[in-house]
Design an enzyme around this catalytic site. Structure first.
Site, PDB file in Angstrom:
ATOM      1  N   GLN A 266      -8.102 -58.804  53.598  1.00 17.77           N
ATOM      2  CA  GLN A 266      -9.252 -59.622  53.190  1.00 17.77           C
ATOM      3  C   GLN A 266      -9.474 -59.718  51.684  1.00 17.77           C
ATOM      4  O   GLN A 266      -9.826 -60.784  51.185  1.00 17.77           O
ATOM      5  CB  GLN A 266     -10.508 -59.061  53.874  1.00 17.77           C
ATOM      6  CG  GLN A 266     -11.764 -59.882  53.649  1.00 17.77           C
ATOM      7  CD  GLN A 266     -12.928 -59.330  54.433  1.00 17.77           C
ATOM      8  OE1 GLN A 266     -12.998 -59.517  55.638  1.00 17.77           O
ATOM      9  NE2 GLN A 266     -13.844 -58.649  53.771  1.00 17.77           N
TER      10      GLN A 266
ATOM     11  N   GLU B 192     -15.567 -65.361  47.998  1.00 13.34           N
ATOM     12  CA  GLU B 192     -16.209 -64.543  46.964  1.00 13.34           C
ATOM     13  C   GLU B 192     -15.643 -64.820  45.570  1.00 13.34           C
ATOM     14  O   GLU B 192     -15.889 -64.071  44.630  1.00 13.34           O
ATOM     15  CB  GLU B 192     -16.041 -63.062  47.322  1.00 13.34           C
ATOM     16  CG  GLU B 192     -16.671 -62.754  48.673  1.00 13.34           C
ATOM     17  CD  GLU B 192     -16.476 -61.325  49.140  1.00 13.34           C
ATOM     18  OE1 GLU B 192     -15.718 -60.569  48.497  1.00 13.34           O
ATOM     19  OE2 GLU B 192     -17.095 -60.974  50.150  1.00 13.34           O
TER      20      GLU B 192
ATOM     21  N   GLU C  52     -10.880 -49.800  51.552  1.00 11.84           N
ATOM     22  CA  GLU C  52     -12.023 -50.007  52.461  1.00 11.84           C
ATOM     23  C   GLU C  52     -11.516 -50.398  53.854  1.00 11.84           C
ATOM     24  O   GLU C  52     -10.585 -51.199  53.973  1.00 11.84           O
ATOM     25  CB  GLU C  52     -12.876 -51.127  51.849  1.00 11.84           C
ATOM     26  CG  GLU C  52     -14.204 -51.379  52.536  1.00 11.84           C
ATOM     27  CD  GLU C  52     -14.978 -52.499  51.830  1.00 11.84           C
ATOM     28  OE1 GLU C  52     -14.898 -52.642  50.586  1.00 11.84           O
ATOM     29  OE2 GLU C  52     -15.670 -53.252  52.553  1.00 11.84           O
TER      30      GLU C  52
ATOM     31  N   ASP D 251     -16.921 -49.391  55.753  1.00  7.55           N
ATOM     32  CA  ASP D 251     -17.828 -50.554  55.698  1.00  7.55           C
ATOM     33  C   ASP D 251     -18.177 -50.912  57.145  1.00  7.55           C
ATOM     34  O   ASP D 251     -19.220 -50.510  57.655  1.00  7.55           O
ATOM     35  CB  ASP D 251     -17.158 -51.717  54.960  1.00  7.55           C
ATOM     36  CG  ASP D 251     -17.974 -53.002  55.051  1.00  7.55           C
ATOM     37  OD1 ASP D 251     -19.162 -52.930  55.387  1.00  7.55           O
ATOM     38  OD2 ASP D 251     -17.420 -54.109  54.801  1.00  7.55           O
TER      39      ASP D 251
ATOM     40  N   LYS E  55     -24.878 -52.016  52.492  1.00  7.92           N
ATOM     41  CA  LYS E  55     -25.303 -53.421  52.573  1.00  7.92           C
ATOM     42  C   LYS E  55     -26.644 -53.409  53.291  1.00  7.92           C
ATOM     43  O   LYS E  55     -26.710 -53.075  54.479  1.00  7.92           O
ATOM     44  CB  LYS E  55     -24.314 -54.244  53.399  1.00  7.92           C
ATOM     45  CG  LYS E  55     -22.948 -54.453  52.765  1.00  7.92           C
ATOM     46  CD  LYS E  55     -21.994 -55.062  53.794  1.00  7.92           C
ATOM     47  CE  LYS E  55     -20.662 -55.451  53.186  1.00  7.92           C
ATOM     48  NZ  LYS E  55     -19.630 -55.703  54.232  1.00  7.92           N
TER      49      LYS E  55
ATOM     50  N   ARG F 148     -22.556 -59.762  50.427  1.00  7.89           N
ATOM     51  CA  ARG F 148     -21.865 -60.285  51.601  1.00  7.89           C
ATOM     52  C   ARG F 148     -21.070 -61.513  51.174  1.00  7.89           C
ATOM     53  O   ARG F 148     -21.312 -62.091  50.115  1.00  7.89           O
ATOM     54  CB  ARG F 148     -22.857 -60.697  52.711  1.00  7.89           C
ATOM     55  CG  ARG F 148     -23.748 -59.605  53.240  1.00  7.89           C
ATOM     56  CD  ARG F 148     -23.039 -58.357  53.679  1.00  7.89           C
ATOM     57  NE  ARG F 148     -22.014 -58.496  54.686  1.00  7.89           N
ATOM     58  CZ  ARG F 148     -22.111 -58.103  55.950  1.00  7.89           C
ATOM     59  NH1 ARG F 148     -23.234 -57.532  56.367  1.00  7.89           N
ATOM     60  NH2 ARG F 148     -21.105 -58.222  56.807  1.00  7.89           N
ATOM     61  N   SER F 149     -20.148 -61.922  52.033  1.00  9.61           N
ATOM     62  CA  SER F 149     -19.340 -63.093  51.650  1.00  9.61           C
ATOM     63  C   SER F 149     -20.180 -64.372  51.618  1.00  9.61           C
ATOM     64  O   SER F 149     -19.884 -65.287  50.857  1.00  9.61           O
ATOM     65  CB  SER F 149     -18.144 -63.237  52.580  1.00  9.61           C
ATOM     66  OG  SER F 149     -18.552 -63.202  53.921  1.00  9.61           O
TER      67      SER F 149
END
Ligand code: 2PG
Ligand code: MG
Length: 411
Positions: free
Chosen positions: A154, A198, A279, A305, A330, A359-360
């Site tokens: 990702q 992002e 992550e 995460d 988050k 967040r994205s």
């Protein structure tokens, strides 16, 4: 006075063009505002963003229950949390939606700060000394954050290990991203400069090629990997994991990993590219597999995460299994700011480093910069470019001009 006099919600758009909830909370003298972010790679056990019926239903419920917040002291996040719980007693906010829980609690923290004329980070957590978190930049995106053809993993991330000021750190991340763009264009004349959610580049290449060219971008600027700058990877492994087959399936690269192979795959990447931040290297319920990496790489941030989803009880399990030495914070995964702070306290008491994260799908708000400071987070994960990403970085710059804060957080 810091007592809440009104609560108003509305539906606005996030950076991906999806509907989200924004809330205004007022005291007699001020109004605080916050909009909820949302994820694309969402952990199974995080707060539900919206109830069935979506943002509209969530807003209707807030409007019907707005009176429950009137008269509460906006500085009292526990009271805000308890009021939310009288509306929604589920453990994942499936009635009112985690987005509304986020927006209500963050707007109330914001108005509390404004009314008291103090910075938000102080209002969230009052203490004597504060440190700034180091920004973690996203230089290359794939997986759920980019289109077909981009890498399966990702995010490839960059952060500095030796900088003098917050401006230096931000500039270095931006320089590496820019240099990577140059190398990508040289390598492929059809590269469109397309970017992921992002702001990282979204090139047509596999994981290995993406890691190799990212390393080259750092080195061609004169940096030694693992010395002045380091790369990080968010594998977001639950995206690749197929539960029925118990295998990690890398569609773009064209291979599959068993659990053992996944651990060796990640270990090999850590060693080859001197990665310092990893992550979700395995799927969200693989607590024991994460612990293998944590004990194998004590000098690398092994980060939960989707594994820990800003959930106090799940973090306790991760701590007892020694699954990670760092965790993403988050607020919207937890729902309310109060619950997120409980999580942060538990992490800190157990030597788990914190990474406050966006967040994205984001808003232009910058409150997470303050959350990162108040929780003494090591890193602030906030993408790289795009107004909604830069908003958080610019807030750090504004705060770093404040005499009350000195020095960078240390890893
Ligand atoms: C992540 C986040 C942010 P999303 O996985 O860490 O980068 O992505 O918001 O899509 O869950
Ligand atoms: Mg992640």
């Amino acid at each position: 006075m810091t007592l809440i006099t009104s609560v108003r919600g509305r539906i606005i758009y996030n950076s991906r063009g999806q509907s989200t909830i924004e809330v205004d909370i007022s005291t007699k003298t001020h109004t605080g505002r916050a909009a909820a972010p949302s994820g694309a790679s969402v952990g199974r056990y995080e707060a539900a963003a919206f109830p069935k019926g979506g943002a509209r239903k969530s807003l209707d419920i807030l409007e019907d229950n707005a009176s429950k917040f009137i008269g509460i002291d906006s500085t009292d996040q526990k009271a805000i949390y308890e009021a939310l719980k009288t509306i929604d007693s589920t453990d994942n906010y499936s009635v009112i939606g985690g987005s509304t829980a986020y927006a209500v609690s963050m707007a109330s923290a914001q108005v509390a700060a404004l009314t008291q004329d103090i910075p938000l980070y102080k209002s969230i957590h009052s203490k004597e000394h504060y440190k700034l978190p180091i920004p973690l930049g996203n230089i290359l995106g794939g997986g759920a954050h980019a289109g077909h053809g981009a890498p399966d993993i990702q995010e490839i991330l960059v952060f500095t290990l030796a900088s003098r000021s917050i401006r230096d750190v931000i500039q270095t991340n931006i320089d590496v991203h820019k240099q990577l763009g140059v190398l990508l264009a040289e390598r492929d004349i059809t590269f469109t400069r397309g970017r992921s959610d992002e702001g990282g580049w979204a090139p047509n290449m596999n994981n290995e090629q993406a890691l190799e060219i990212s390393a080259r971008a750092c080195e061609s600027l004169g940096y030694t990997l693992g010395k002045e700058v380091a790369l990080g990877v968010d594998f977001a492994s639950s995206t690749q994991y197929n539960q029925e087959q118990d295998r990690y399936i890398y569609d773009r690269a064209g291979f599959e990993n068993s659990t053992g192979e996944q651990i060796e795959f990640v270990s090999d990447i850590i060693k080859r590219y001197k990665i310092k931040y990893v992550e979700d290297a395995v799927h969200e319920e693989a607590f024991k597999d994460m612990s293998i990496l944590t004990s194998r790489f004590p000098d690398v941030l092994i980060v939960g995460d989707d594994l820990t989803v800003t959930n106090y009880t799940i973090l306790q399990k991760a701590i007892s299994d020694k699954s990670c030495n760092a965790a993403i914070l988050k607020v919207n995964q937890a729902g309310s700011l109060y619950e997120a702070m409980q999580f942060a306290d538990m992490a800190t008491q157990n030597n788990i480093k914190l990474i406050t994260s966006h967040r994205s799908g984001e808003s232009n708000d910058s409150q997470i910069a303050h959350v990162g400071i108040s929780t003494d987070s090591t890193l602030l994960k906030t993408g790289i470019l795009g107004g909604e990403r830069v908003a958080k970085l610019n807030e750090l710059l504004r705060i770093s001009g404040n005499d009350l804060i000195r020095g960078l957080g240390e890893l």
